[in-house]
Design an enzyme around this catalytic site. Structure first.
Site, PDB file in Angstrom:
ATOM      1  N   GLU A  42      -9.101  -4.799 -10.481  1.00 16.02           N
ATOM      2  CA  GLU A  42     -10.322  -4.229  -9.927  1.00 16.02           C
ATOM      3  C   GLU A  42      -9.955  -3.136  -9.511  1.00 16.02           C
ATOM      4  O   GLU A  42      -8.624  -2.540  -9.328  1.00 16.02           O
ATOM      5  CB  GLU A  42     -10.335  -5.157  -8.638  1.00 16.02           C
ATOM      6  CG  GLU A  42     -10.725  -6.683  -8.850  1.00 16.02           C
ATOM      7  CD  GLU A  42     -11.216  -7.671  -7.899  1.00 16.02           C
ATOM      8  OE1 GLU A  42     -11.615  -8.724  -7.934  1.00 16.02           O
ATOM      9  OE2 GLU A  42     -10.926  -7.130  -6.651  1.00 16.02           O
ATOM     10  N   CYS A  80     -10.148   4.050  -6.157  1.00 13.52           N
ATOM     11  CA  CYS A  80      -8.774   3.047  -5.692  1.00 13.52           C
ATOM     12  C   CYS A  80      -8.581   2.395  -6.958  1.00 13.52           C
ATOM     13  O   CYS A  80      -9.262   1.355  -7.192  1.00 13.52           O
ATOM     14  CB  CYS A  80      -9.184   2.188  -4.381  1.00 13.52           C
ATOM     15  SG  CYS A  80      -7.842   1.019  -3.937  1.00 13.52           S
ATOM     16  N   CYS A  85       0.856  -9.010  -8.293  1.00 15.79           N
ATOM     17  CA  CYS A  85       1.729  -7.934  -7.921  1.00 15.79           C
ATOM     18  C   CYS A  85       3.017  -8.913  -7.653  1.00 15.79           C
ATOM     19  O   CYS A  85       2.914 -10.031  -7.227  1.00 15.79           O
ATOM     20  CB  CYS A  85       1.393  -7.555  -6.341  1.00 15.79           C
ATOM     21  SG  CYS A  85       2.491  -6.252  -5.590  1.00 15.79           S
ATOM     22  N   CYS A 143       3.768  -9.445  -0.246  1.00 15.45           N
ATOM     23  CA  CYS A 143       3.652  -9.248   1.149  1.00 15.45           C
ATOM     24  C   CYS A 143       3.050 -10.578   1.738  1.00 15.45           C
ATOM     25  O   CYS A 143       2.093 -10.756   1.070  1.00 15.45           O
ATOM     26  CB  CYS A 143       3.002  -7.943   1.214  1.00 15.45           C
ATOM     27  SG  CYS A 143       4.001  -6.541   0.704  1.00 15.45           S
ATOM     28  N   CYS A 171      -1.298 -10.005   1.879  1.00 15.31           N
ATOM     29  CA  CYS A 171      -2.122  -9.077   0.810  1.00 15.31           C
ATOM     30  C   CYS A 171      -2.389 -10.272  -0.122  1.00 15.31           C
ATOM     31  O   CYS A 171      -1.495 -11.205  -0.551  1.00 15.31           O
ATOM     32  CB  CYS A 171      -1.362  -8.239   0.133  1.00 15.31           C
ATOM     33  SG  CYS A 171      -2.000  -7.526  -1.037  1.00 15.31           S
ATOM     34  N   GLY A 226      -1.156  -4.048  -7.331  1.00 17.09           N
ATOM     35  CA  GLY A 226       0.064  -3.927  -7.784  1.00 17.09           C
ATOM     36  C   GLY A 226       0.809  -3.043  -7.118  1.00 17.09           C
ATOM     37  O   GLY A 226       0.252  -2.305  -6.214  1.00 17.09           O
ATOM     38  N   HIS A 269       3.489  -0.949   8.244  1.00 16.11           N
ATOM     39  CA  HIS A 269       3.194  -2.038   8.650  1.00 16.11           C
ATOM     40  C   HIS A 269       4.069  -2.890   9.807  1.00 16.11           C
ATOM     41  O   HIS A 269       3.748  -3.715  10.289  1.00 16.11           O
ATOM     42  CB  HIS A 269       2.979  -3.256   7.707  1.00 16.11           C
ATOM     43  CG  HIS A 269       1.983  -2.909   6.259  1.00 16.11           C
ATOM     44  ND1 HIS A 269       0.798  -2.477   6.781  1.00 16.11           N
ATOM     45  CD2 HIS A 269       2.232  -3.061   5.189  1.00 16.11           C
ATOM     46  CE1 HIS A 269       0.250  -1.966   5.453  1.00 16.11           C
ATOM     47  NE2 HIS A 269       1.099  -2.398   4.507  1.00 16.11           N
ATOM     48  N   ASN A 277      -7.993  -6.798   6.897  1.00 18.92           N
ATOM     49  CA  ASN A 277      -9.414  -7.407   6.174  1.00 18.92           C
ATOM     50  C   ASN A 277      -9.049  -8.961   5.740  1.00 18.92           C
ATOM     51  O   ASN A 277      -7.949  -9.325   4.869  1.00 18.92           O
ATOM     52  CB  ASN A 277      -9.512  -6.612   4.595  1.00 18.92           C
ATOM     53  CG  ASN A 277      -9.740  -5.225   5.157  1.00 18.92           C
ATOM     54  OD1 ASN A 277     -10.876  -4.987   6.096  1.00 18.92           O
ATOM     55  ND2 ASN A 277      -9.268  -4.196   4.710  1.00 18.92           N
ATOM     56  N   CYS A 319      -9.186  -3.012   1.308  1.00 20.15           N
ATOM     57  CA  CYS A 319      -7.882  -3.142   1.143  1.00 20.15           C
ATOM     58  C   CYS A 319      -7.365  -4.518   1.199  1.00 20.15           C
ATOM     59  O   CYS A 319      -7.523  -5.131   2.417  1.00 20.15           O
ATOM     60  CB  CYS A 319      -7.005  -2.157   2.201  1.00 20.15           C
ATOM     61  SG  CYS A 319      -7.557  -0.571   2.428  1.00 20.15           S
TER      62      CYS A 319
HETATM   63  N1  SAH Z   1       1.783  -1.842  -3.722  1.00 19.33           N
HETATM   64  C1  SAH Z   1       1.403  -0.815  -2.954  1.00 19.33           C
HETATM   65  C2  SAH Z   1      -0.345  -0.454  -3.357  1.00 19.33           C
HETATM   66  C3  SAH Z   1      -1.134  -1.240  -2.551  1.00 19.33           C
HETATM   67  S1  SAH Z   1      -1.941  -0.360  -1.533  1.00 19.33           S
HETATM   68  C4  SAH Z   1       1.472  -0.551  -1.642  1.00 19.33           C
HETATM   69  O1  SAH Z   1       1.840  -1.594  -0.823  1.00 19.33           O
HETATM   70  O2  SAH Z   1       1.251   0.418  -0.871  1.00 19.33           O
HETATM   71  C5  SAH Z   1      -2.999  -1.388  -0.564  1.00 19.33           C
HETATM   72  C6  SAH Z   1      -2.844  -1.201   0.790  1.00 19.33           C
HETATM   73  O3  SAH Z   1      -3.714  -2.263   1.602  1.00 19.33           O
HETATM   74  C7  SAH Z   1      -1.313  -1.447   1.271  1.00 19.33           C
HETATM   75  O4  SAH Z   1      -1.194  -0.588   2.176  1.00 19.33           O
HETATM   76  C8  SAH Z   1      -1.291  -2.977   1.591  1.00 19.33           C
HETATM   77  O5  SAH Z   1      -0.227  -2.926   2.542  1.00 19.33           O
HETATM   78  C9  SAH Z   1      -2.536  -2.922   2.404  1.00 19.33           C
HETATM   79  N2  SAH Z   1      -3.468  -4.288   2.585  1.00 19.33           N
HETATM   80  C10 SAH Z   1      -2.968  -5.345   1.859  1.00 19.33           C
HETATM   81  N3  SAH Z   1      -3.407  -6.398   2.349  1.00 19.33           N
HETATM   82  C11 SAH Z   1      -4.275  -6.143   3.529  1.00 19.33           C
HETATM   83  C12 SAH Z   1      -5.050  -6.629   4.095  1.00 19.33           C
HETATM   84  N4  SAH Z   1      -5.362  -7.758   3.994  1.00 19.33           N
HETATM   85  N5  SAH Z   1      -5.828  -6.044   5.127  1.00 19.33           N
HETATM   86  C13 SAH Z   1      -5.603  -4.618   5.249  1.00 19.33           C
HETATM   87  N6  SAH Z   1      -4.809  -4.025   4.462  1.00 19.33           N
HETATM   88  C14 SAH Z   1      -4.015  -4.633   3.502  1.00 19.33           C
END
Ligand code: SAH
Length: 371
Positions: free
Chosen positions: A96, A109, A116, A120, A123, A170, A226, A302, A345
């Site tokens: 996406e 974005c 990935c 995490c 995510c 990713g 985080h 989110n 995100c």
């Molecule tokens: N892997 C890279 C690129 C992904 S960026 C990274 O971790 O930076 C996507 C961003 O959204 C990251 O900061 C991730 O931690 C954040 N993210 C992931 N899931 C989320 C969620 N459910 N709500 C808010 N932010 C989230």
């Protein structure tokens, strides 16, 4: 498709590689510049479009090369103007891409991998498991698709995509070479001409990748932090066990030292109720962030089905922000955009044919496919 297997896809080739390609064909270097412009500034779909290239060379190119971009499956626009594309890449999986317009800016974005591997805990992309790295063509193809969606590409018109962030699906530093090729095309004057300040790579903290990145390019860097300490961060972002916070902060400082300009690191911090949003954690974060020139971007969590986490109340978010501001950290709260089309995100799921089997653990959790 079958016939294309033996042809070289020129779309993802950065200028050096394209020059080498033409040299091998016995052609002059400036052909690479011409073809770059056709592909990335004018959106050419095939070699016949390239009218300033001789017919003989065009025929030769048709034999050995192609311009192949991933296929758009769906394109949705949310009420706030956020646009999301589901893009099918070779092999059938989908990734996406999201475009977020804001005033005279439009931030794209993009995804760097199918799924990935980092897992995490909060995510939804991670829950899909991992399939493969995107090719450079699939990475830059996302930029081309977004720009083309506004109609015929025209370099004399104001830019339709002003910023690119690697914040889609990713971990970009786990797909280093293809991501760097994509970045070079984004920043190349004969392609998309974006400045180093307008391309941001976001990483969960792959420390050796950060050190390698600065040797190749000078894009802006964002870190998905985080948590204010290793104990919590290792639970949320498992790669922290390998590269703990001290090492990550040191790598960020090395990166900034090499950039040697006024830029700072963007720290992303997804706020989750009762997990990392407490006053004491804000204070601890304030102390930690004193150690690196940065700005903090708070991302209210989110939600996605069965995530197990919740977004804090607006009051809690504001209180956290106030503590950070008092600690002298430049802090913004990211507005949620495109939520009703699942474009925010951490909501990007695509359609990943998981090769890690991780997704099986989460079968009841996985969101309905967006396709
Ligand atoms: N892997 C890279 C690129 C992904 S960026 C990274 O971790 O930076 C996507 C961003 O959204 C990251 O900061 C991730 O931690 C954040 N993210 C992931 N899931 C989320 C969620 N459910 N709500 C808010 N932010 C989230």
């Amino acid at each position: 498709m079958t016939e294309s297997i033996h042809k070289t896809n020129l779309l993802g080739m950065c200028p050096d590689k394209l020059e080498a390609f033409f040299a091998e064909l016995g052609e002059k270097r400036f052909r690479a510049t011409q073809v770059l412009k056709w592909m990335h500034q004018l959106g050419a779909e095939n070699f016949d479009d390239m009218t300033n290239i001789s017919k003989v060379l065009r025929e030769k190119l048709k034999q050995v090369a192609e311009i192949r971009e991933p296929e758009v499956v769906t394109s949705d626009v949310s009420k706030d103007g956020t646009r999301k594309w589901v893009i099918r890449v070779e092999g059938g999986s989908c990734v996406e891409t999201v475009l977020i317009p804001e005033g005279d800016r439009a931030t794209l974005c993009i995804s760097s991998q199918v799924g990935c591997a980092l897992d995490c805990s909060f995510c939804s992309t991670g829950k899909q498991g991992f399939n493969r790295n995107l090719t450079a063509a699939e990475i830059i193809g996302q930029v081309r698709i977004a720009i083309k969606s506004f109609g015929p590409m025209d370099p004399s018109k104001p830019r339709r995509v002003t910023n690119v962030v690697f914040m889609g699906m990713g971990e970009p530093l786990m797909n280093f070479d293809n991501v760097v090729s994509g970045i070079k095309l984004m920043m190349e004057d004969n392609a998309y001409g974006l400045s180093k300040r307008r391309v941001t790579l976001s990483t969960a903290g792959v420390v050796p990748g950060i050190d390698k990145l600065i040797e190749e390019t000078d894009v802006s860097l964002a870190i998905s932090l985080h948590a204010p300490n290793d104990e919590l961060r290792s639970q949320l972002v498992p790669i922290n066990k390998k590269y703990p916070i001290d090492e990550l902060i040191a790598a960020c400082n090395r990166y900034l030292e090499k950039l040697n300009d006024k830029r700072v690191i963007t720290i992303e911090y997804a706020l989750m109720a009762g997990i990392n949003d407490q006053v004491s954690q804000a204070r601890e974060l304030g102390r930690l962030l004193k150690r690196v020139p940065c700005k903090l971007n708070l991302i209210p969590f989110n939600p996605f089905p069965n995530s197990g986490y919740e977004r804090p109340s607006d009051e809690a978010i504001l209180a956290f922000k106030q503590i950070m501001l008092k600690a002298g950290i430049m802090t913004t709260v990211r507005r949620t955009r495109g939520a009703e089309i699942d474009a925010a995100c951490g909501q990007l799921v695509g359609q990943v044919e998981d090769r890690t089997r991780r997704s099986q653990k989460y079968i009841p959790i996985v969101q309905e496919s967006t396709v």
